[in-house]
Scaffold this motif. Sequence first.
Motif, PDB file in Angstrom:
ATOM      1  N   UNK A  37      17.636  43.500 -11.532  1.00  0.00           N
ATOM      2  CA  UNK A  37      16.242  43.479 -11.965  1.00  0.00           C
ATOM      3  C   UNK A  37      16.161  43.845 -13.441  1.00  0.00           C
ATOM      4  N   UNK A  38      15.357  43.099 -14.180  1.00  0.00           N
ATOM      5  CA  UNK A  38      15.103  43.414 -15.585  1.00  0.00           C
ATOM      6  C   UNK A  38      13.687  42.963 -15.937  1.00  0.00           C
ATOM      7  N   UNK A  39      13.291  43.231 -17.152  1.00  0.00           N
ATOM      8  CA  UNK A  39      11.967  42.830 -17.626  1.00  0.00           C
ATOM      9  C   UNK A  39      12.111  42.110 -18.961  1.00  0.00           C
ATOM     10  N   UNK A  40      11.111  41.327 -19.347  1.00  0.00           N
ATOM     11  CA  UNK A  40      11.196  40.638 -20.633  1.00  0.00           C
ATOM     12  C   UNK A  40      11.351  41.582 -21.832  1.00  0.00           C
ATOM     13  N   UNK A  41      10.861  42.813 -21.718  1.00  0.00           N
ATOM     14  CA  UNK A  41      10.952  43.770 -22.827  1.00  0.00           C
ATOM     15  C   UNK A  41      12.158  44.701 -22.731  1.00  0.00           C
ATOM     16  N   UNK A  42      12.944  44.560 -21.695  1.00  0.00           N
ATOM     17  CA  UNK A  42      14.088  45.449 -21.485  1.00  0.00           C
ATOM     18  C   UNK A  42      15.180  45.137 -22.505  1.00  0.00           C
ATOM     19  N   UNK A  43      15.625  46.141 -23.264  1.00  0.00           N
ATOM     20  CA  UNK A  43      16.704  45.871 -24.223  1.00  0.00           C
ATOM     21  C   UNK A  43      18.013  45.493 -23.528  1.00  0.00           C
ATOM     22  N   UNK A  44      18.094  45.718 -22.226  1.00  0.00           N
ATOM     23  CA  UNK A  44      19.304  45.373 -21.461  1.00  0.00           C
ATOM     24  C   UNK A  44      19.207  43.990 -20.805  1.00  0.00           C
ATOM     25  N   UNK A  45      18.136  43.254 -21.071  1.00  0.00           N
ATOM     26  CA  UNK A  45      17.937  41.956 -20.409  1.00  0.00           C
ATOM     27  C   UNK A  45      19.122  41.016 -20.632  1.00  0.00           C
ATOM     28  N   UNK A  73      11.895  49.299 -20.199  1.00  0.00           N
ATOM     29  CA  UNK A  73      13.096  49.511 -19.393  1.00  0.00           C
ATOM     30  C   UNK A  73      12.852  50.458 -18.212  1.00  0.00           C
ATOM     31  N   UNK A  74      12.209  51.573 -18.417  1.00  0.00           N
ATOM     32  CA  UNK A  74      12.009  52.563 -17.362  1.00  0.00           C
ATOM     33  C   UNK A  74      10.714  52.395 -16.594  1.00  0.00           C
ATOM     34  N   UNK A  75      10.311  51.161 -16.349  1.00  0.00           N
ATOM     35  CA  UNK A  75       8.987  50.896 -15.772  1.00  0.00           C
ATOM     36  C   UNK A  75       8.759  51.518 -14.406  1.00  0.00           C
ATOM     37  N   UNK A  76       9.812  51.771 -13.642  1.00  0.00           N
ATOM     38  CA  UNK A  76       9.615  52.356 -12.313  1.00  0.00           C
ATOM     39  C   UNK A  76       8.986  53.740 -12.389  1.00  0.00           C
ATOM     40  N   UNK A  77       9.174  54.418 -13.502  1.00  0.00           N
ATOM     41  CA  UNK A  77       8.551  55.734 -13.688  1.00  0.00           C
ATOM     42  C   UNK A  77       7.027  55.636 -13.762  1.00  0.00           C
ATOM     43  N   UNK A  89       7.660  46.818  -9.037  1.00  0.00           N
ATOM     44  CA  UNK A  89       8.363  47.606  -8.037  1.00  0.00           C
ATOM     45  C   UNK A  89       8.368  46.872  -6.695  1.00  0.00           C
ATOM     46  N   UNK A  90       7.253  46.224  -6.380  1.00  0.00           N
ATOM     47  CA  UNK A  90       7.180  45.484  -5.115  1.00  0.00           C
ATOM     48  C   UNK A  90       8.122  44.278  -5.135  1.00  0.00           C
ATOM     49  N   UNK A  91       8.366  43.699  -6.305  1.00  0.00           N
ATOM     50  CA  UNK A  91       9.375  42.640  -6.413  1.00  0.00           C
ATOM     51  C   UNK A  91      10.744  43.184  -6.024  1.00  0.00           C
TER      52      UNK A  91
END
Length: 124
Positions: A37-45, A73-77, A89-91
Amino acid sequence: RSPVLEFTRFRVPRDPYLSPYVAPDELLAQLPPMAIISTPLDPCLDDCVMFAKRVHGLGVRTNLIVTKEDLPHGFLNFAVASKEARAAMMQIVGAIQELLRAEEETGEEVGERRTMDEEEEEDQ
């Protein structure tokens, strides 16, 4: 000490169990089916995409999910306070359920490895 200075001195551990990038293909090929799982803004994408391609190429069932929402990156928080983070999170919950369903339907344990050739033969 400056956080920037500390970051520039950081060295990636050479232990393949801590840093999958240094793991040999033989070890990675034994990984169970996974969701990354990643996000468009995640530096680890970019790293997530490269790793997903690598393990998929080794026959590991891999599902790369990039969230629709532009989250850090830490969106789950933030899942309690942000509807976008909660949706992402539901994804993740759905991806975990899919992995578990696949295990239930095929009888294959999540830790059991199958090659892409075996999956293709089963599909035919």
